[in-house]
Design a protein around this motif. Structure first.
Motif, PDB file in Angstrom:
ATOM      1  N   GLU A  12       0.825  -1.204   0.000  1.00 55.48           N
ATOM      2  CA  GLU A  12       0.000   0.000   0.000  1.00 55.48           C
ATOM      3  C   GLU A  12       0.862   1.257   0.000  1.00 55.48           C
ATOM      4  O   GLU A  12       0.559   2.234  -0.680  1.00 55.48           O
ATOM      5  CB  GLU A  12      -0.943   0.005   1.207  1.00 55.48           C
ATOM      6  N   VAL A  13       1.963   1.235   0.740  1.00 57.09           N
ATOM      7  CA  VAL A  13       2.884   2.369   0.742  1.00 57.09           C
ATOM      8  C   VAL A  13       3.397   2.605  -0.673  1.00 57.09           C
ATOM      9  O   VAL A  13       3.385   3.728  -1.178  1.00 57.09           O
ATOM     10  CB  VAL A  13       4.056   2.136   1.725  1.00 57.09           C
ATOM     11  N   GLY A  14       3.857   1.546  -1.331  1.00 60.18           N
ATOM     12  CA  GLY A  14       4.341   1.668  -2.699  1.00 60.18           C
ATOM     13  C   GLY A  14       3.270   2.187  -3.635  1.00 60.18           C
ATOM     14  O   GLY A  14       3.527   3.045  -4.486  1.00 60.18           O
ATOM     15  N   TYR A  15       2.059   1.703  -3.471  1.00 62.19           N
ATOM     16  CA  TYR A  15       0.949   2.150  -4.302  1.00 62.19           C
ATOM     17  C   TYR A  15       0.700   3.640  -4.099  1.00 62.19           C
ATOM     18  O   TYR A  15       0.510   4.388  -5.052  1.00 62.19           O
ATOM     19  CB  TYR A  15      -0.311   1.341  -3.973  1.00 62.19           C
ATOM     20  N   GLN A  16       0.684   4.076  -2.850  1.00 65.88           N
ATOM     21  CA  GLN A  16       0.430   5.484  -2.554  1.00 65.88           C
ATOM     22  C   GLN A  16       1.501   6.385  -3.162  1.00 65.88           C
ATOM     23  O   GLN A  16       1.208   7.433  -3.718  1.00 65.88           O
ATOM     24  CB  GLN A  16       0.355   5.710  -1.042  1.00 65.88           C
ATOM     25  N   VAL A  17       2.755   5.983  -3.024  1.00 67.98           N
ATOM     26  CA  VAL A  17       3.844   6.797  -3.561  1.00 67.98           C
ATOM     27  C   VAL A  17       3.776   6.820  -5.085  1.00 67.98           C
ATOM     28  O   VAL A  17       3.821   7.878  -5.706  1.00 67.98           O
ATOM     29  CB  VAL A  17       5.215   6.288  -3.066  1.00 67.98           C
ATOM     30  N   ALA A  18       3.634   5.647  -5.707  1.00 69.17           N
ATOM     31  CA  ALA A  18       3.592   5.565  -7.170  1.00 69.17           C
ATOM     32  C   ALA A  18       2.336   6.214  -7.726  1.00 69.17           C
ATOM     33  O   ALA A  18       2.357   6.794  -8.805  1.00 69.17           O
ATOM     34  CB  ALA A  18       3.677   4.107  -7.611  1.00 69.17           C
ATOM     35  N   GLY A  19       1.240   6.126  -7.007  1.00 67.71           N
ATOM     36  CA  GLY A  19      -0.029   6.650  -7.488  1.00 67.71           C
ATOM     37  C   GLY A  19      -0.241   8.125  -7.212  1.00 67.71           C
ATOM     38  O   GLY A  19      -1.322   8.651  -7.438  1.00 67.71           O
ATOM     39  N   GLY A  20       0.754   8.796  -6.717  1.00 65.06           N
ATOM     40  CA  GLY A  20       0.620  10.233  -6.492  1.00 65.06           C
ATOM     41  C   GLY A  20       0.216  10.605  -5.080  1.00 65.06           C
ATOM     42  O   GLY A  20       0.075  11.777  -4.766  1.00 65.06           O
ATOM     43  N   GLY A  21       0.031   9.616  -4.209  1.00 64.79           N
ATOM     44  CA  GLY A  21      -0.317   9.925  -2.825  1.00 64.79           C
ATOM     45  C   GLY A  21       0.866  10.495  -2.073  1.00 64.79           C
ATOM     46  O   GLY A  21       0.708  11.127  -1.037  1.00 64.79           O
ATOM     47  N   GLY A  22       2.069  10.265  -2.584  1.00 63.70           N
ATOM     48  CA  GLY A  22       3.277  10.827  -1.996  1.00 63.70           C
ATOM     49  C   GLY A  22       3.506  10.414  -0.564  1.00 63.70           C
ATOM     50  O   GLY A  22       3.033   9.369  -0.108  1.00 63.70           O
ATOM     51  N   ALA A  23       4.248  11.237   0.146  1.00 61.98           N
ATOM     52  CA  ALA A  23       4.625  10.929   1.523  1.00 61.98           C
ATOM     53  C   ALA A  23       3.406  10.838   2.433  1.00 61.98           C
ATOM     54  O   ALA A  23       3.339   9.970   3.300  1.00 61.98           O
ATOM     55  CB  ALA A  23       5.603  11.975   2.051  1.00 61.98           C
ATOM     56  N   HIS A  24       2.430  11.731   2.241  1.00 60.46           N
ATOM     57  CA  HIS A  24       1.243  11.673   3.096  1.00 60.46           C
ATOM     58  C   HIS A  24       0.472  10.372   2.865  1.00 60.46           C
ATOM     59  O   HIS A  24      -0.002   9.749   3.818  1.00 60.46           O
ATOM     60  CB  HIS A  24       0.337  12.885   2.871  1.00 60.46           C
ATOM     61  N   GLY A  25       0.368   9.930   1.616  1.00 60.79           N
ATOM     62  CA  GLY A  25      -0.291   8.664   1.318  1.00 60.79           C
ATOM     63  C   GLY A  25       0.457   7.491   1.901  1.00 60.79           C
ATOM     64  O   GLY A  25      -0.135   6.553   2.447  1.00 60.79           O
ATOM     65  N   ALA A  26       1.795   7.539   1.799  1.00 62.47           N
ATOM     66  CA  ALA A  26       2.613   6.468   2.365  1.00 62.47           C
ATOM     67  C   ALA A  26       2.432   6.397   3.877  1.00 62.47           C
ATOM     68  O   ALA A  26       2.294   5.310   4.443  1.00 62.47           O
ATOM     69  CB  ALA A  26       4.082   6.680   2.013  1.00 62.47           C
ATOM     70  N   MET A  27       2.422   7.538   4.533  1.00 63.85           N
ATOM     71  CA  MET A  27       2.269   7.534   5.991  1.00 63.85           C
ATOM     72  C   MET A  27       0.864   7.092   6.394  1.00 63.85           C
ATOM     73  O   MET A  27       0.693   6.418   7.405  1.00 63.85           O
ATOM     74  CB  MET A  27       2.598   8.903   6.576  1.00 63.85           C
ATOM     75  N   ALA A  28      -0.140   7.439   5.616  1.00 64.93           N
ATOM     76  CA  ALA A  28      -1.492   6.960   5.916  1.00 64.93           C
ATOM     77  C   ALA A  28      -1.522   5.439   5.863  1.00 64.93           C
ATOM     78  O   ALA A  28      -2.142   4.787   6.713  1.00 64.93           O
ATOM     79  CB  ALA A  28      -2.501   7.549   4.926  1.00 64.93           C
ATOM     80  N   ALA A  29      -0.821   4.847   4.884  1.00 66.62           N
ATOM     81  CA  ALA A  29      -0.757   3.392   4.788  1.00 66.62           C
ATOM     82  C   ALA A  29       0.003   2.796   5.964  1.00 66.62           C
ATOM     83  O   ALA A  29      -0.430   1.801   6.557  1.00 66.62           O
ATOM     84  CB  ALA A  29      -0.110   2.987   3.469  1.00 66.62           C
ATOM     85  N   LEU A  30       1.138   3.394   6.325  1.00 71.50           N
ATOM     86  CA  LEU A  30       1.911   2.878   7.457  1.00 71.50           C
ATOM     87  C   LEU A  30       1.140   2.993   8.770  1.00 71.50           C
ATOM     88  O   LEU A  30       1.251   2.134   9.642  1.00 71.50           O
ATOM     89  CB  LEU A  30       3.251   3.608   7.579  1.00 71.50           C
ATOM     90  N   ARG A  31       0.341   4.043   8.905  1.00 71.28           N
ATOM     91  CA  ARG A  31      -0.428   4.230  10.141  1.00 71.28           C
ATOM     92  C   ARG A  31      -1.438   3.113  10.372  1.00 71.28           C
ATOM     93  O   ARG A  31      -1.900   2.918  11.474  1.00 71.28           O
ATOM     94  CB  ARG A  31      -1.146   5.577  10.108  1.00 71.28           C
ATOM     95  N   ARG A  32      -1.777   2.385   9.326  1.00 67.82           N
ATOM     96  CA  ARG A  32      -2.685   1.247   9.500  1.00 67.82           C
ATOM     97  C   ARG A  32      -2.014   0.121  10.265  1.00 67.82           C
ATOM     98  O   ARG A  32      -2.680  -0.723  10.854  1.00 67.82           O
ATOM     99  CB  ARG A  32      -3.156   0.734   8.148  1.00 67.82           C
TER     100      ARG A  32
END
Length: 154
Positions: A12-32
């Motif tokens: 999910e972290v990789g998806y968020q970063v690659a999909g434009g979610g960037g650092a905030h998307g990656a951290m949202a995934a890690l927070r899960r």
């Protein structure tokens, strides 16, 4: 922590970063997987030899020189050499912690050096907590910051 949810979190972290979610998307995934009260990504510019905050969330205030000061700590240099997260406060970070984190209500922190796959240092990820970090946080942060290596033998 089960291995499959951890793998799903990294996917999910990789998806968020690659999909434009960037650092905030990656951290949202890690927070899960690992709760985090605040975070900061800091980039290292090899041309200038300086660190700068690029994105953060949850911090009321981040001093402009905090990243440079952290990276200059002997404790952080040891963490870089070991490619392992640095827990705060520890004896080598107390002064830094009192100056940059404690006044704003933070009671613990984890800072991990970040590396590319070829081993080049790119900056750091800092996580801050109002209480002690979850037990698995250090392991997860270490895995996120280290360059990929060979898969373990089955």
């Amino acid at each position: 922590m089960a291995e499959i949810p951890l793998l799903q979190a990294f996917a999910e972290v990789g998806y968020q970063v690659a999909g434009g979610g960037g650092a905030h998307g990656a951290m949202a995934a890690l927070r899960r997987v690992v709760p985090v009260d605040a975070y900061e990504f800091v980039a290292y510019d090899p041309d200038t030899g300086r660190h700068r905050s690029v994105v953060s969330s949850g911090h009321e205030r981040i001093d402009g020189d905090a990243a440079e000061e952290c990276a200059a700590l002997d404790a952080y240099k040891r963490a870089m050499a070991a490619r392992a997260p640095l827990a705060m406060p520890d004896p080598g970070t107390r002064r830094y912690f009192r100056r940059h984190l404690e006044p704003y209500g933070w009671r613990a922190g984890l800072t991990a050096p970040l590396f590319l796959a070829e081993g080049r240092y790119t900056g750091l990820l800092h996580l801050a907590y109002r209480q002690a970090p979850p037990e698995a946080a250090g392991t997860l942060v270490e895995a996120a910051g280290a360059p990929p290596g060979p898969l373990p033998a089955q």
